[in-house]
Design an enzyme around this catalytic site. Sequence first.
Site, PDB file in Angstrom:
ATOM      1  CG  HIS A 403      -2.031  -0.952   1.177  1.00 18.19           C
ATOM      2  ND1 HIS A 403      -3.268  -0.687   0.646  1.00 18.19           N
ATOM      3  CD2 HIS A 403      -2.088  -2.224   1.618  1.00 18.19           C
ATOM      4  CE1 HIS A 403      -4.038  -1.751   0.760  1.00 18.19           C
ATOM      5  NE2 HIS A 403      -3.348  -2.699   1.349  1.00 18.19           N
ATOM      6  CE  LYS A 604      -6.079  14.069   0.033  1.00 15.70           C
ATOM      7  NZ  LYS A 604      -6.364  12.898  -0.745  1.00 15.70           N
ATOM      8  NE  ARG A 605      -3.266  10.330  10.081  1.00 12.84           N
ATOM      9  CZ  ARG A 605      -2.936   9.364  10.935  1.00 12.84           C
ATOM     10  NH1 ARG A 605      -3.738   8.340  11.116  1.00 12.84           N
ATOM     11  NH2 ARG A 605      -1.827   9.435  11.636  1.00 12.84           N
ATOM     12  CB  THR A 715      -9.884   5.140  -1.062  1.00 11.36           C
ATOM     13  OG1 THR A 715      -9.355   5.499   0.207  1.00 11.36           O
ATOM     14  CG2 THR A 715      -9.223   3.855  -1.526  1.00 11.36           C
ATOM     15  CE  LYS A 719     -13.932   6.413   0.845  1.00  9.50           C
ATOM     16  NZ  LYS A 719     -13.138   6.506   2.076  1.00  9.50           N
TER      17      LYS A 719
HETATM   18  C1  NBG Z   1      -2.397   3.838   1.949  1.00  7.06           C
HETATM   19  C2  NBG Z   1      -1.990   4.727   0.788  1.00  7.06           C
HETATM   20  C3  NBG Z   1      -3.191   5.246   0.024  1.00  7.06           C
HETATM   21  C4  NBG Z   1      -4.080   4.079  -0.369  1.00  7.06           C
HETATM   22  C5  NBG Z   1      -4.425   3.252   0.862  1.00  7.06           C
HETATM   23  C6  NBG Z   1      -5.256   2.042   0.527  1.00  7.06           C
HETATM   24  C7  NBG Z   1      -0.959   3.059   3.784  1.00  7.06           C
HETATM   25  C8  NBG Z   1       0.280   2.344   4.158  1.00  7.06           C
HETATM   26  N1  NBG Z   1      -1.200   3.218   2.493  1.00  7.06           N
HETATM   27  O1  NBG Z   1      -2.775   5.917  -1.128  1.00  7.06           O
HETATM   28  O2  NBG Z   1      -1.218   5.794   1.271  1.00  7.06           O
HETATM   29  O3  NBG Z   1      -5.247   4.545  -0.968  1.00  7.06           O
HETATM   30  O4  NBG Z   1      -3.240   2.795   1.489  1.00  7.06           O
HETATM   31  O5  NBG Z   1      -4.650   1.259  -0.428  1.00  7.06           O
HETATM   32  O6  NBG Z   1      -1.699   3.456   4.660  1.00  7.06           O
END
Ligand code: NBG
Length: 872
Positions: A403, A604-605, A715, A719
Amino acid sequence: MQLSRQAAVQPGKVLPGQGLLRSLPRTSACQHRRSSRQALRVRAIAEAERTSTKSGSMTPIQKEVASKLRYLLGKSKDYDLKDIYQGTAWSVREHLIDSFENTQDYWTEKDPKFVYYLSAEFLMGRSLLNTIYNLGLEGEYGKAMQQMGYKMEEVADQEHNAALGNGGLGRLAACFLDSIATLDLPGWGYGIRYQYGMFKQLIKDGYQSEVPDIWLTEGNPWEVKRHDIRFEVGFSGKTSSSNGKTVWTPAEKVMAVAYDNPIPGYNTTTTSNLRLWDAEPITEFDLEAFNSGDYEKAVEERERALAISAVLYPNDSTPEGKELRLKQQYFFVSASLQDVMTRFKAVHGDNWRLFPEKACFQLNDTHPTIAVAELMRLLVDEEGLDWEAAWSITTKCVNYTNHTVMPEALEKWPVRVLAKMLPRHMEIIEIINAGWTKFLEDKYSGLKAAERDQLVERMSIIQENPWVKDEMQVNMAYLAVVSSSAVNGVAYIHSEIVKADIFNDFYKLFPEKFQNKTNGVTPRRWLAFCNPGLSKLITDTLGSDNWITDTYELSKLAKYADDKAFHKKWRAVKQDNKARLAAVIKETFGDDVPLNALFDIQIKRIHEYKRQYMNVLSIIWRYKQLKKMTPEERKKVVPRVCMFGGKAASAYDMAKRIIHLAVKVGDLINKDPDTRDLLRCYFLPDYNVSLAEIIIPASELSQHISTAGTEASGTSNMKFQMNGCLIIGTMDGANIEIAEESGKENMFVFGVDADDVPQLRKERKNLKTDKRFDEIMADIEGGMFGDKEYFKPLVDSISNMKVGNDWFLVANDFASYLDAQEEVDRVYKDVDEWTRRSIMYTAGSGKFSSDRTIVEYAKDIWHVQPLKPPAL
Ligand code: NBG
């Protein structure tokens, strides 16, 4: 019927608008809805007769709720909203459990192959509405609530968010469970039942502070404790050999106890399961120690056990190299494997060769990778298989999803730590690595010795830590790649980077192992339920709600992209949703925001690579421009309300400074009478799933502006797209595929290409930066927003090349970002064009349903088939 559903699925061969899931059998689902409703009524009436004599004209559901209030909460009057929530939730739970038991019994009887999604995080959010809707009970519950004088939404608002995840990765796991159940696939999630989920974020004086998320104190109607499903999990101790067998004697043991969280599919009879493990002491209380006066020791074991499932590590995309984290990982993985193997044995005895035909495990990032060593240990040490047989089974059963490509986020555990905490597993990893490096040496025997040695060292699972002298470490991602049947990235560009960059050596060796599975989100939670206005408009327009399970149906909206009457309805829905968000702003900040303003969102974070910082800089630029304008000029300006939401990891100093800057910029702008009607900036505290459910339907522009090549997928972009929100973004992650589906010309694209990033980084210190960028840097440094000292490191990180290196290339992208923002203003003024694009976003979002993603996993990786239980 079931088979034809699988056969119809041909990922990759689908053109936009051609439904992957179109061939799903529908009539049986509808029949189920009717028959389950009938069953429900009979049961509800029987219950009502038993529990109430003077219930008068109550609906059956109302009676059920009243019964729960009375017999569960001990309340017959003076209810508050919380009570109503509890009564409602406990009543819904019964329907859920009926469906759950029906499904699990059927699956047990049929013994299909299962997928087990192993994940340290599941960011579920609230369950009440989702459960009611998925079970098709909205009519009954809606009526009951109405008769009791409550609005369903305000009741639902009482529920705590189940925040057992950090961000995208955890929420993806939750969307996947919804799709697995909706598609009737035999599959469970496995994870940890954290006592404390993701921290609550407070913003005090503009600074983030963290408070614990205590979410279980009022009880959790959505889980069932399985007192009888418990497994011992050991730690540390030593290993010894006897009769050629290795025996591990752990020094510490805890009990993993199962909690089942039923997951209802939408419009189907399937209710799947998320099994979360809670850590309990093996012995509650050391009576001997207590009697001899050693009180601390008497409860020590208990405390140590509880610590394992106590808190979710609040780090997103950067692992916390703490021992407790490894303990958590091993804890849930070991319990899950023991659980699956126990069920297998009950049916198939020791016929382990059959195991890969009955079970597969998806590793959600590297967090559960220790599963590889644990499965080997269980097969070899506990079940007595020989190494080769066990290895063959293990590698057939395990698959790994990557990820992130952030190097710092690829988990590596020091050998020292692993050997102490899991001595047998360290031995197993060493044996795996010995076999692996031997294989590599043979494979590359034709190379020159030096070259071969270098390659083998580079690909070794156990490597030297370049930063710590004499420290060896286990590269968990390499262990996962070597042991998995399939390895996948989460968006096209990301999977390409995985192959070309982080696992390139491995890709060259096993190209067939590497796949792409572009992420998706559940259209139930993220469109149908969170945006009832749009949902109704779409259903009315398309003449059916089939789009909820076949999102490719949404492409039919493209026909209406230029239909003025439709535009009007489309905009009216957005306006209502904006009012709903404006109410949240009013409640949080006491401010009224202009509803004619463009709602511009970045949620987002908080991360340097996601570049919220660049967004703040552009807001500053906008403000400076506004200040310079005459009143006449200001009349032509598109008003904007800019909103941020997101948490910074507690130890991520730069991210916390970015939050502070956003707040301070807002403080100045929002009070300025010259500009406040034209520009606002808010940092919405404690961003979570429920807040996202309000923000996303209300947003008109959303920002996905990571440096190209850094965001694996994203993601939330999907949305927003589904909800008809335009995107300003870089060619990164899933933005690229969203542009393909909804039209690149409809997106505000800017920024450097991923391919150029390495070179640009090298050249960054010689870059001639944009004047506007320099000016803003000087403003911040000069104290325009106060707290100069505190903002200094932030300024230095992107503009003082002696101190920082602008790793995420804010300066490189700034000018093109401002250009794209100007284009946003231009298009927003053209209401028809904006609305047309908005419709095209939703119309093009079919691909991004997690149903499509899960169908691809099921077909290409898991090889599991749908198995739908009969109606109750
Ligand atoms: C996150 C990515 C995102 C991705 C999500 C789900 C982690 C390690 N990765 O870009 O930063 O959409 O995973 O796949 O949290």
